[in-house]
Design a protein around this motif. Structure first.
Motif, PDB file in Angstrom:
ATOM      1  N   HIS A 299       0.850  -1.190   0.000  1.00 37.80           N
ATOM      2  CA  HIS A 299       0.000   0.000   0.000  1.00 37.80           C
ATOM      3  C   HIS A 299       0.884   1.238   0.000  1.00 37.80           C
ATOM      4  CE1 HIS A 299      -3.066   2.916   1.305  1.00 37.80           C
ATOM      5  NE2 HIS A 299      -3.893   2.086   0.673  1.00 37.80           N
ATOM      6  N   GLN A 300       0.311   2.344  -0.454  1.00 40.60           N
ATOM      7  CA  GLN A 300       1.103   3.580  -0.556  1.00 40.60           C
ATOM      8  C   GLN A 300       1.250   4.334   0.766  1.00 40.60           C
ATOM      9  OE1 GLN A 300      -1.588   2.674  -2.206  1.00 40.60           O
ATOM     10  NE2 GLN A 300      -2.933   4.365  -2.785  1.00 40.60           N
ATOM     11  N   SER A 301       0.398   4.004   1.768  1.00 39.34           N
ATOM     12  CA  SER A 301       0.520   4.688   3.066  1.00 39.34           C
ATOM     13  C   SER A 301       1.362   3.836   4.005  1.00 39.34           C
ATOM     14  CB  SER A 301      -0.863   4.871   3.699  1.00 39.34           C
ATOM     15  OG  SER A 301      -1.668   5.624   2.837  1.00 39.34           O
ATOM     16  N   ASP A 302       1.928   4.477   5.031  1.00 36.35           N
ATOM     17  CA  ASP A 302       2.763   3.732   5.983  1.00 36.35           C
ATOM     18  C   ASP A 302       1.935   2.913   6.956  1.00 36.35           C
ATOM     19  OD1 ASP A 302       5.286   4.091   5.147  1.00 36.35           O
ATOM     20  OD2 ASP A 302       5.754   5.762   6.481  1.00 36.35           O
ATOM     21  N   SER A 303       0.755   3.463   7.324  1.00 34.82           N
ATOM     22  CA  SER A 303      -0.122   2.757   8.272  1.00 34.82           C
ATOM     23  C   SER A 303      -1.500   3.404   8.179  1.00 34.82           C
ATOM     24  CB  SER A 303       0.421   2.895   9.702  1.00 34.82           C
ATOM     25  OG  SER A 303       0.463   4.265  10.047  1.00 34.82           O
TER      26      SER A 303
ATOM     27  N   PHE B 197      -6.713   0.815   6.472  1.00 32.30           N
ATOM     28  CA  PHE B 197      -6.784   0.262   5.105  1.00 32.30           C
ATOM     29  C   PHE B 197      -6.861  -1.255   5.237  1.00 32.30           C
ATOM     30  CE2 PHE B 197      -4.443   4.279   4.805  1.00 32.30           C
ATOM     31  CZ  PHE B 197      -5.279   4.966   3.935  1.00 32.30           C
ATOM     32  N   THR B 198      -8.017  -1.730   5.621  1.00 29.64           N
ATOM     33  CA  THR B 198      -8.215  -3.139   5.945  1.00 29.64           C
ATOM     34  C   THR B 198      -7.685  -4.071   4.848  1.00 29.64           C
ATOM     35  OG1 THR B 198     -10.141  -2.546   7.229  1.00 29.64           O
ATOM     36  CG2 THR B 198      -9.975  -4.855   6.563  1.00 29.64           C
ATOM     37  N   GLY B 199      -6.868  -5.004   5.271  1.00 31.11           N
ATOM     38  CA  GLY B 199      -6.380  -6.017   4.330  1.00 31.11           C
ATOM     39  C   GLY B 199      -5.111  -5.628   3.603  1.00 31.11           C
ATOM     40  N   GLU B 200      -4.630  -4.413   3.831  1.00 32.15           N
ATOM     41  CA  GLU B 200      -3.443  -3.955   3.090  1.00 32.15           C
ATOM     42  C   GLU B 200      -2.162  -4.126   3.910  1.00 32.15           C
ATOM     43  OE1 GLU B 200      -3.268  -2.505  -0.233  1.00 32.15           O
ATOM     44  OE2 GLU B 200      -5.105  -3.652  -0.223  1.00 32.15           O
ATOM     45  N   VAL B 201      -1.035  -4.066   3.231  1.00 25.54           N
ATOM     46  CA  VAL B 201       0.281  -4.194   3.876  1.00 25.54           C
ATOM     47  C   VAL B 201       1.154  -3.042   3.362  1.00 25.54           C
ATOM     48  CG1 VAL B 201       2.354  -5.646   4.020  1.00 25.54           C
ATOM     49  CG2 VAL B 201       0.100  -6.711   4.097  1.00 25.54           C
ATOM     50  N   SER B 202       1.833  -2.349   4.272  1.00 25.94           N
ATOM     51  CA  SER B 202       2.613  -1.174   3.855  1.00 25.94           C
ATOM     52  C   SER B 202       4.073  -1.526   3.574  1.00 25.94           C
ATOM     53  CB  SER B 202       2.560  -0.098   4.935  1.00 25.94           C
ATOM     54  OG  SER B 202       3.315  -0.509   6.053  1.00 25.94           O
ATOM     55  N   ALA B 203       4.744  -0.609   2.909  1.00 16.60           N
ATOM     56  CA  ALA B 203       6.177  -0.808   2.616  1.00 16.60           C
ATOM     57  C   ALA B 203       6.979  -0.841   3.915  1.00 16.60           C
ATOM     58  CB  ALA B 203       6.681   0.310   1.703  1.00 16.60           C
TER      59      ALA B 203
END
Ligand code: PEP
Length: 255
Positions: A70-74, A77-83
């Motif tokens: 995902h483009q955000s850090d946290s 955003f249910t189900g997403e994983v950040s860099a």
């Protein structure tokens, strides 16, 4: 000197146990058989990353990457994983803009620009995918498509950041179809990408850029593709799920 790389994209395949076993088989074969200094990256599903990273040994040629972030850090955003989460798990690379993400998850060039920023901010290396559909190849618009994918998602980066990218040219019509771009077709686009980068940044940066080919690459066609002057390795889907095939493709860079 350009870095040569073979990266495997496991897509949504392999349970955890099978994934760990496949990774270990690849690692053993690479240690025993691969002679050159090419990088080898395995991009499994998110849930495997931490286990595979923990199994890496000192001087391992292998690195672990993710297939998306995902483009955000946290945040909510249910189900997403950040860099930043991927970085905390030990991933070193992230595939950004794979055509399946563009098609099934409606990822636009604008979103991909934000994802590239997030990946670079977290000191991970993006493997940024671009490539035309069959329709675009047939109607002759593929040069424009490649240009706009690059310009809209990546040309906002400064020179230092752009130089960290790995680009993967993946014609959509060749992914998972058994249809491979001919070495000449692939070389033509790789040279074009390098020309666009030289025009936007400079020729040193363009010459040092690693550009991978992806699309039904296999042990039979890899050598001929990798022998092209502007092809620096491959992004491998289906064939990366078989250790023998994947390592034979990696070895095609030894020659
Ligand atoms: C890919 O998904 O990036 C890919 C190149 O797939 P395949 O090798 O199966 O065509």
């Amino acid at each position: 000197m350009r870095k040569k790389i073979v990266a495997g994209n496991w897509k949504m395949n392999m349970g955890l146990k099978e994934g760990i076993a496949l990774f270990s088989e690849i690692s053993e074969l690479v240690k025993a058989e691969v002679k050159g200094d090419q990088g080898v990256i395995v991009c499994p599903p998110f849930i495997h990353i931490s286990s595979l990273v923990q199994s890496l040994t000192v001087n391992d040629k292998l690195a672990v990457g993710a297939q998306n972030c995902h483009q955000s850090d946290s945040g909510a955003f249910t189900g997403e994983v950040s860099a930043s989460m991927l970085s905390s798990a030990g991933a070193a690379y992230v595939i950004i803009g794979h055509s399946e993400r563009r098609l099934y998850f409606s990822e636009s060039n604008e979103t991909l620009a934000q994802k590239l920023d997030a990946v670079l901010k977290n000191n991970l290396i993006p493997i940024f995918c671009i490539g035309e559909t069959l329709e675009q190849r047939n109607d002759g618009s593929y040069f424009d498509v490649i240009k706009s994918q690059l310009a809209e998602a990546a040309f906002h980066l400064n020179e230092a950041d752009f130089s960290k990218l790995v680009i993967a040219y993946e014609p959509v019509w060749a992914i998972g179809t058994g249809l491979t771009a001919s070495p000449e077709q692939a070389q033509e686009i790789h040279a074009y990408i390098r020309k666009l980068v030289a025009e936007k940044y400079n020729s040193n940066l363009a010459n040092d850029l690693t550009i991978l080919y992806g699309g039904s690459c296999n042990p039979k066609n890899a050598s001929e593709l990798f022998a092209q002057p502007d092809i620096d390795g491959g992004l491998i889907g289906g064939a990366s799920l078989k250790a023998r095939d994947f390592v034979d493709i990696i070895k095609a860079l030894d020659r």
